[in-house]
Scaffold this motif. Sequence first.
Motif, short mmCIF file in Angstrom:
data_model
loop_
_atom_site.label_atom_id
_atom_site.label_comp_id
_atom_site.label_asym_id
_atom_site.label_seq_id
_atom_site.Cartn_x
_atom_site.Cartn_y
_atom_site.Cartn_z
N UNK A 59 -4.82 29.84 10.13
CA UNK A 59 -5.88 29.22 9.34
C UNK A 59 -7.20 29.98 9.47
N UNK A 60 -7.56 30.32 10.71
CA UNK A 60 -8.81 31.07 10.94
C UNK A 60 -8.73 32.47 10.33
N UNK A 61 -7.57 33.11 10.44
CA UNK A 61 -7.39 34.44 9.87
C UNK A 61 -7.49 34.38 8.35
N UNK A 62 -6.90 33.34 7.77
CA UNK A 62 -6.96 33.16 6.32
C UNK A 62 -8.41 32.95 5.86
N UNK A 63 -9.17 32.14 6.60
CA UNK A 63 -10.59 31.92 6.26
C UNK A 63 -11.37 33.23 6.35
N UNK A 64 -11.11 34.00 7.41
CA UNK A 64 -11.80 35.28 7.59
C UNK A 64 -11.50 36.23 6.44
N UNK A 65 -10.24 36.32 6.06
CA UNK A 65 -9.85 37.22 4.98
C UNK A 65 -10.42 36.76 3.63
#
Length: 184
Positions: free
Chosen positions: A30-36
Amino acid sequence: MQLNNFCSTQSNDDNFASQYTNTTPTEIASNLSKTLNERANRANNIMIFNLKEFDEKTKDEESVNELCTFIVEKDINFKYSRLGKKEPEKSRPIKVEFSDTLSKNEFMGNLKKLKNAPTHFKNISVKHNMSLDERKIEKELYSKAKDMNTKNHTQSKNEFFVIRVPIWNRKIVKVKKKQKIAVQ
């Protein structure tokens, strides 16, 4: 062990891996998706600092358009907005959103033209639109490069350390100074 390997492959920054050591894989995704997503939203944007602010919005638009035309030497599609509260005697930063990444890269690649810019563009600075985390990492890298240059100055006067792009994976690299050739 696998979690640490996964995190270390995503970024060279130790802070990235350490912030995910006590989280679940779902939270990491989830955090990686938000960052991307955030990075993708900022991909076509730049920030312009110290560009004189006018009372009339049309003059601001003319100024930004003049800057873009001066740098790229052709018309570019963009939107812009001033950020922050208006204060007297202060110039708010401008966020410029280009229509595509190619236009942004062309603009950023031609920034060397600012050396020969008209006087009202002499004091401006232009940067990629970065998130707070990216700005913190960049600040740390610049201070490390500065320290390395200070230590290296006594050892080698022909090399120095700089920060290189891409924005999401900046690195400190050693480069050689260009030699000035004396003309006789």
